[in-house]
Design an enzyme around this catalytic site. Structure first.
Site, mmCIF file in Angstrom:
data_model
loop_
_atom_site.group_PDB
_atom_site.id
_atom_site.type_symbol
_atom_site.label_atom_id
_atom_site.label_comp_id
_atom_site.label_asym_id
_atom_site.label_seq_id
_atom_site.Cartn_x
_atom_site.Cartn_y
_atom_site.Cartn_z
ATOM 1 N N SER A 1 -6.075 3.293 4.422
ATOM 2 C CA SER A 1 -5.393 2.548 3.357
ATOM 3 C C SER A 1 -6.419 1.786 2.524
ATOM 4 O O SER A 1 -6.208 0.633 2.132
ATOM 5 C CB SER A 1 -4.350 1.590 3.930
ATOM 6 O OG SER A 1 -3.434 1.181 2.938
ATOM 7 N N LYS B 1 0.070 3.837 -2.650
ATOM 8 C CA LYS B 1 -0.958 4.872 -2.581
ATOM 9 C C LYS B 1 -0.388 6.286 -2.479
ATOM 10 O O LYS B 1 -1.120 7.255 -2.712
ATOM 11 C CB LYS B 1 -1.899 4.577 -1.416
ATOM 12 C CG LYS B 1 -2.705 3.295 -1.636
ATOM 13 C CD LYS B 1 -3.522 2.877 -0.435
ATOM 14 C CE LYS B 1 -4.397 1.671 -0.789
ATOM 15 N NZ LYS B 1 -4.117 0.507 0.035
ATOM 16 N N SER C 1 0.790 -1.236 0.000
ATOM 17 C CA SER C 1 0.000 0.000 0.000
ATOM 18 C C SER C 1 0.820 1.282 0.000
ATOM 19 O O SER C 1 0.241 2.367 -0.083
ATOM 20 C CB SER C 1 -0.944 0.017 1.207
ATOM 21 O OG SER C 1 -2.029 -0.855 0.992
#
Length: 388
Positions: free
Chosen positions: A175, A120, A117
């Site tokens: 997230s 992102k 993640s």
């Protein structure tokens, strides 16, 4: 013959053209600045409040924080003194002085690995390059079934109308994978190309990464779930962290701790933000292939550091000592001095030009590979759209 009938000299004409170009470039920036300042002011900073079983309702669209859940101990007043580079479990890691770009610690920093993640950060940076102000982010989109990809989420529902600002907040705090999909689908419709909106946005993420000097990175999706061809390096993650630090709106959202926003429970999964002295963010991640990854930022003693770890099983045991060592080193208390380091500089603006040039020269092969990969990715999208 009056002065209006005189022939304009070439030199004077050139001067007027230069002045016109300068005004053309300067005026949009000045206008954008006047829009952005009040937009940022509309987002209040998160502040801890006393927890209650039934939080008070929040007006729709408000980012007023609700009850704060602290996932870790209260930060100590200052980083610990760590005079030697710590032994860590992470496969790759790097610590960088964000003010100069100087690398203070490095371990396998150019090895390409899945990034989970931490993806992102570039998702957010790409979106904010298209919708740079809070006013722009008031646009709404409708959640569709394809957005709900599973894993980390913020509880989106099919058919729900939701603002980009709330999706971006969920992306950076919860997230939320489905927030990444919804944002990519919405923004991708404004990008040229024959592929789907999500694929076009992912192509824009790859272009954004290249423009920032992330030559060891390639994206296949906007959320970071494991997928062949989706990878980066600790070095490149530090670059994405540096660019995140330059974006006040992104940092303000990433530091939001918890609350109920637009009917969704927002909570920040970045335990480093709650735990470490002077922490300002930034983004953790975890998948089976990537292991646990982290991009961390903190400011102490007038210095801001960026720390990155990739593929570890216990992030606090790696990222905290690394940041401690970085602050010990940069304040002249480590056994080695900063002046004696020979680890180079991050390829970012304001870093030492000669070191950046050396980095670009030595990494020409990586740049060529990245461009080739991006072209192959674009070709696959075109062929995919033709088959459809």
């Amino acid at each position: 013959m009056n002065r209006f009938n005189k022939v304009v000299k070439p030199k004077a004409l050139a001067c007027w053209l230069v002045l016109f170009l300068l005004l053309t470039l300067a005026l949009p920036s000045a206008f954008a600045a006047t829009l952005e300042e009040p937009a940022l002011a509309s987002l209040p900073a998160a502040a801890p409040t006393k927890a209650s079983k039934t939080p008070a309702p929040t007006p729709k669209g408000s980012l007023t924080p609700g009850p704060t859940v602290t996932p870790g101990p209260t930060p100590t007043p200052a980083p610990k003194v760590v005079t030697l580079p710590p032994a860590i479990k992470a496969t790759s890691a790097i610590v960088v002085d964000a003010d100069t770009g100087r690398i203070l610690y490095a371990k396998n920093e150019h090895v390409q690995r899945p990034q989970a993640s931490t993806t992102k950060l570039v998702t957010a940076l790409t979106l904010l390059s298209m919708f740079p102000t809070m006013q722009d982010l008031q646009a709404q989109t409708t959640v569709v079934q394809d957005d709900l990809v599973g894993e980390a989420n913020m509880g989106l529902r099919v058919g729900e109308r939701i603002k980009l600002s709330t999706l971006l907040l969920g992306l950076l705090t919860n997230s939320a994978n489905e927030a990444g999909m919804a944002l990519a689908r919405y923004a991708g419709q404004f990008l040229p190309g024959p592929a789907s909106p999500v694929d076009r946005f992912v192509a824009a993420m790859n272009s954004k990464a290249l423009s920032m000097g992330m030559y060891e990175t390639h994206f296949m999706n906007p959320h970071g779930l494991d997928q062949p061809g989706h990878y980066t390096s600790a070095y490149d993650l530090a670059i994405s962290g540096w660019y995140a630090l330059q974006n006040p709106l992104l940092m303000q959202l990433a530091q939001f701790k918890s609350g109920r926003v637009d009917g969704h429970d927002i909570y920040n999964v970045d335990s480093f933000l709650f735990r470490y002295p002077g922490a300002t963010g930034l983004k953790p991640g975890w998948t089976d292939d990537a292991g646990r990854c982290w991009v961390a930022t903190a400011t102490n003693y007038g210095h801001t550091l960026i720390g990155v770890i990739m593929n570890t099983d216990y992030p606090p045991g790696d990222i905290d000592p690394l940041m401690d060592y970085g602050f010990t080193l940069i304040t002249g208390r480590a056994e080695q001095s900063v002046a004696n380091l020979n680890l180079g500089y991050l390829g970012i603006p304001n870093a030492r030009p000669n070191m950046v040039q050396a980095r670009v020269t030595s990494n020409l092969k990586s740049l060529q590979t990245a461009v080739k990969t991006q072209l192959e990715f674009t070709l696959r999208l075109v062929l995919k759209s033709v088959r459809l």
